[in-house]
Scaffold this motif. Structure first.
Motif, PDB file in Angstrom:
ATOM      1  N   GLU A  41      37.389  24.383  36.552  1.00 33.33           N
ATOM      2  CA  GLU A  41      37.141  25.264  35.418  1.00 33.33           C
ATOM      3  C   GLU A  41      37.061  26.708  35.888  1.00 33.33           C
ATOM      4  OE1 GLU A  41      36.532  24.336  32.081  1.00 33.33           O
ATOM      5  OE2 GLU A  41      37.043  22.273  32.567  1.00 33.33           O
ATOM      6  N   VAL A  42      37.679  27.593  35.122  1.00 37.19           N
ATOM      7  CA  VAL A  42      37.572  29.029  35.388  1.00 37.19           C
ATOM      8  C   VAL A  42      37.185  29.716  34.087  1.00 37.19           C
ATOM      9  CG1 VAL A  42      39.234  28.986  37.292  1.00 37.19           C
ATOM     10  CG2 VAL A  42      40.053  29.453  34.984  1.00 37.19           C
ATOM     11  N   ASP A  43      36.736  30.963  34.188  1.00 32.63           N
ATOM     12  CA  ASP A  43      36.382  31.685  32.975  1.00 32.63           C
ATOM     13  C   ASP A  43      37.645  32.201  32.277  1.00 32.63           C
ATOM     14  OD1 ASP A  43      37.143  34.078  34.258  1.00 32.63           O
ATOM     15  OD2 ASP A  43      35.092  34.772  34.528  1.00 32.63           O
ATOM     16  N   ARG A  44      37.451  32.921  31.185  1.00 33.98           N
ATOM     17  CA  ARG A  44      38.591  33.405  30.394  1.00 33.98           C
ATOM     18  C   ARG A  44      39.523  34.296  31.197  1.00 33.98           C
ATOM     19  NH1 ARG A  44      35.512  34.674  24.644  1.00 33.98           N
ATOM     20  NH2 ARG A  44      34.586  32.613  24.525  1.00 33.98           N
ATOM     21  N   GLY A  45      38.972  34.997  32.160  1.00 29.78           N
ATOM     22  CA  GLY A  45      39.768  35.896  32.997  1.00 29.78           C
ATOM     23  C   GLY A  45      40.391  35.225  34.207  1.00 29.78           C
ATOM     24  N   GLY A  46      40.073  33.941  34.426  1.00 26.37           N
ATOM     25  CA  GLY A  46      40.633  33.205  35.553  1.00 26.37           C
ATOM     26  C   GLY A  46      39.737  33.111  36.779  1.00 26.37           C
ATOM     27  N   ASN A  47      38.519  33.644  36.668  1.00 28.99           N
ATOM     28  CA  ASN A  47      37.589  33.612  37.815  1.00 28.99           C
ATOM     29  C   ASN A  47      36.896  32.274  37.941  1.00 28.99           C
ATOM     30  OD1 ASN A  47      37.578  36.388  38.896  1.00 28.99           O
ATOM     31  ND2 ASN A  47      37.035  36.885  36.789  1.00 28.99           N
ATOM     32  N   PRO A  48      36.587  31.823  39.115  1.00 27.42           N
ATOM     33  CA  PRO A  48      36.976  32.433  40.383  1.00 27.42           C
ATOM     34  C   PRO A  48      38.226  31.812  41.006  1.00 27.42           C
ATOM     35  CG  PRO A  48      35.276  30.800  40.804  1.00 27.42           C
ATOM     36  CD  PRO A  48      35.561  30.771  39.308  1.00 27.42           C
ATOM     37  N   TYR A  51      41.953  33.542  41.332  1.00 26.06           N
ATOM     38  CA  TYR A  51      42.033  34.659  42.272  1.00 26.06           C
ATOM     39  C   TYR A  51      41.857  34.203  43.714  1.00 26.06           C
ATOM     40  CZ  TYR A  51      42.067  36.962  37.883  1.00 26.06           C
ATOM     41  OH  TYR A  51      42.412  37.316  36.607  1.00 26.06           O
ATOM     42  N   LYS A  52      41.045  33.161  43.916  1.00 26.75           N
ATOM     43  CA  LYS A  52      40.921  32.586  45.262  1.00 26.75           C
ATOM     44  C   LYS A  52      42.253  31.970  45.686  1.00 26.75           C
ATOM     45  CE  LYS A  52      35.991  31.663  45.339  1.00 26.75           C
ATOM     46  NZ  LYS A  52      34.922  30.662  45.392  1.00 26.75           N
ATOM     47  N   SER A  58      47.986  35.020  50.005  1.00 30.59           N
ATOM     48  CA  SER A  58      48.255  36.432  50.324  1.00 30.59           C
ATOM     49  C   SER A  58      49.066  37.114  49.225  1.00 30.59           C
ATOM     50  CB  SER A  58      48.975  36.554  51.669  1.00 30.59           C
ATOM     51  OG  SER A  58      48.212  35.962  52.690  1.00 30.59           O
ATOM     52  N   ILE A  59      48.778  36.750  47.970  1.00 32.51           N
ATOM     53  CA  ILE A  59      49.471  37.332  46.817  1.00 32.51           C
ATOM     54  C   ILE A  59      48.603  38.446  46.237  1.00 32.51           C
ATOM     55  CG2 ILE A  59      50.324  36.903  44.480  1.00 32.51           C
ATOM     56  CD1 ILE A  59      50.920  33.999  45.410  1.00 32.51           C
ATOM     57  N   SER A  60      49.164  39.645  46.195  1.00 32.37           N
ATOM     58  CA  SER A  60      48.482  40.773  45.568  1.00 32.37           C
ATOM     59  C   SER A  60      48.689  40.687  44.064  1.00 32.37           C
ATOM     60  CB  SER A  60      49.066  42.083  46.086  1.00 32.37           C
ATOM     61  OG  SER A  60      48.955  42.134  47.483  1.00 32.37           O
ATOM     62  N   TYR A  61      47.767  41.246  43.306  1.00 26.73           N
ATOM     63  CA  TYR A  61      47.897  41.206  41.849  1.00 26.73           C
ATOM     64  C   TYR A  61      47.337  42.496  41.268  1.00 26.73           C
ATOM     65  CZ  TYR A  61      43.110  39.544  42.483  1.00 26.73           C
ATOM     66  OH  TYR A  61      41.805  39.420  42.867  1.00 26.73           O
ATOM     67  N   PRO A  62      47.766  42.831  40.037  1.00 23.27           N
ATOM     68  CA  PRO A  62      47.308  44.071  39.407  1.00 23.27           C
ATOM     69  C   PRO A  62      45.800  44.061  39.152  1.00 23.27           C
ATOM     70  CG  PRO A  62      49.189  43.141  38.241  1.00 23.27           C
ATOM     71  CD  PRO A  62      48.729  42.107  39.221  1.00 23.27           C
ATOM     72  N   ALA A  63      45.219  45.233  39.188  1.00 20.38           N
ATOM     73  CA  ALA A  63      43.772  45.378  39.025  1.00 20.38           C
ATOM     74  C   ALA A  63      43.274  44.854  37.675  1.00 20.38           C
ATOM     75  CB  ALA A  63      43.370  46.836  39.202  1.00 20.38           C
ATOM     76  N   TYR A  64      44.092  44.967  36.638  1.00 15.07           N
ATOM     77  CA  TYR A  64      43.631  44.595  35.296  1.00 15.07           C
ATOM     78  C   TYR A  64      44.046  43.187  34.873  1.00 15.07           C
ATOM     79  CZ  TYR A  64      42.815  49.578  35.235  1.00 15.07           C
ATOM     80  OH  TYR A  64      42.385  50.828  35.551  1.00 15.07           O
ATOM     81  N   LEU A  65      44.495  42.375  35.817  1.00 19.48           N
ATOM     82  CA  LEU A  65      44.980  41.026  35.488  1.00 19.48           C
ATOM     83  C   LEU A  65      43.922  40.209  34.752  1.00 19.48           C
ATOM     84  CD1 LEU A  65      47.179  38.884  35.610  1.00 19.48           C
ATOM     85  CD2 LEU A  65      46.371  38.299  37.914  1.00 19.48           C
ATOM     86  N   GLU A  66      42.685  40.291  35.184  1.00 19.70           N
ATOM     87  CA  GLU A  66      41.606  39.514  34.561  1.00 19.70           C
ATOM     88  C   GLU A  66      41.502  39.819  33.066  1.00 19.70           C
ATOM     89  OE1 GLU A  66      36.773  39.043  34.874  1.00 19.70           O
ATOM     90  OE2 GLU A  66      37.851  39.902  36.571  1.00 19.70           O
ATOM     91  N   GLY A  67      41.619  41.086  32.700  1.00 20.61           N
ATOM     92  CA  GLY A  67      41.562  41.475  31.292  1.00 20.61           C
ATOM     93  C   GLY A  67      42.708  40.884  30.489  1.00 20.61           C
ATOM     94  N   TYR A  68      43.900  40.866  31.060  1.00 16.92           N
ATOM     95  CA  TYR A  68      45.052  40.306  30.354  1.00 16.92           C
ATOM     96  C   TYR A  68      44.969  38.793  30.249  1.00 16.92           C
ATOM     97  CZ  TYR A  68      47.191  44.864  30.085  1.00 16.92           C
ATOM     98  OH  TYR A  68      47.442  46.167  29.773  1.00 16.92           O
ATOM     99  N   MET A  69      44.367  38.152  31.246  1.00 15.06           N
ATOM    100  CA  MET A  69      44.144  36.702  31.159  1.00 15.06           C
ATOM    101  C   MET A  69      43.184  36.400  30.004  1.00 15.06           C
ATOM    102  SD  MET A  69      45.901  35.052  33.445  1.00 15.06           S
ATOM    103  CE  MET A  69      45.033  33.490  33.396  1.00 15.06           C
ATOM    104  N   SER A  70      42.170  37.240  29.829  1.00 18.98           N
ATOM    105  CA  SER A  70      41.215  37.056  28.727  1.00 18.98           C
ATOM    106  C   SER A  70      41.905  37.251  27.376  1.00 18.98           C
ATOM    107  CB  SER A  70      40.052  38.040  28.856  1.00 18.98           C
ATOM    108  OG  SER A  70      39.283  37.738  29.993  1.00 18.98           O
ATOM    109  N   ILE A  71      42.794  38.222  27.303  1.00 16.95           N
ATOM    110  CA  ILE A  71      43.546  38.450  26.062  1.00 16.95           C
ATOM    111  C   ILE A  71      44.412  37.236  25.745  1.00 16.95           C
ATOM    112  CG2 ILE A  71      45.399  39.823  25.021  1.00 16.95           C
ATOM    113  CD1 ILE A  71      44.155  42.265  26.560  1.00 16.95           C
ATOM    114  N   ALA A  72      45.069  36.683  26.755  1.00 11.26           N
ATOM    115  CA  ALA A  72      45.888  35.474  26.547  1.00 11.26           C
ATOM    116  C   ALA A  72      45.011  34.345  26.003  1.00 11.26           C
ATOM    117  CB  ALA A  72      46.566  35.056  27.855  1.00 11.26           C
ATOM    118  N   TRP A  73      43.799  34.197  26.569  1.00 12.52           N
ATOM    119  CA  TRP A  73      42.881  33.146  26.106  1.00 12.52           C
ATOM    120  C   TRP A  73      42.582  33.334  24.618  1.00 12.52           C
ATOM    121  CZ3 TRP A  73      38.136  32.806  23.831  1.00 12.52           C
ATOM    122  CH2 TRP A  73      37.504  31.556  23.881  1.00 12.52           C
ATOM    123  N   GLU A  74      42.315  34.586  24.224  1.00 11.44           N
ATOM    124  CA  GLU A  74      41.977  34.869  22.827  1.00 11.44           C
ATOM    125  C   GLU A  74      43.146  34.584  21.885  1.00 11.44           C
ATOM    126  OE1 GLU A  74      40.694  38.940  22.851  1.00 11.44           O
ATOM    127  OE2 GLU A  74      38.963  38.486  24.113  1.00 11.44           O
TER     128      GLU A  74
END
Length: 103
Positions: A41-48, A51-52, A58-74
């Motif tokens: 289970e992860v939260d709406r933003g995909g944590n944790p 990201y782990k 070794s995949i880099s990702y945009p700083a605001y990815l968590e916010g967009y994952m939450s928007i997708a959830w909504e």
């Protein structure tokens, strides 16, 4: 929408030289997340775990990815499966573009 719909992200892993598959299923409070390495289970933003998993590959990702994952959830309940999958496809491309920008 029934919340058993699975949404996929295919993200290029520089470590293995191919695309890894990441699966998300909406739950009441977030997502069920799964890839070849872990699931849980992860939260709406995909944590944790999401990201782990990215960090372990070794995949880099945009700083605001968590916010967009939450928007997708909504949006899952307001859009059809194809529309939500399109969001995940765009997020996958965004991660790939971010990875390329950093290398």
């Amino acid at each position: 929408m029934n919340n058993t719909s699975r949404f996929k992200m295919r993200i290029y892993s520089p470590r293995w030289g191919g695309n890894d598959l990441y699966l998300f299923i909406k739950t009441k409070d977030g997502w069920k997340f799964e890839n070849y390495r872990c699931k849980g289970e992860v939260d709406r933003g995909g944590n944790p775990l999401f990201y782990k998993a990215l960090a372990s590959e070794s995949i880099s990702y945009p700083a605001y990815l968590e916010g967009y994952m939450s928007i997708a959830w909504e949006k899952v309940d307001a859009l059809n499966k194809e529309q939500v999958q399109n969001i995940f496809d765009r997020l996958s491309k965004w991660i790939a573009a971010s990875e390329n920008d950093l290398n």
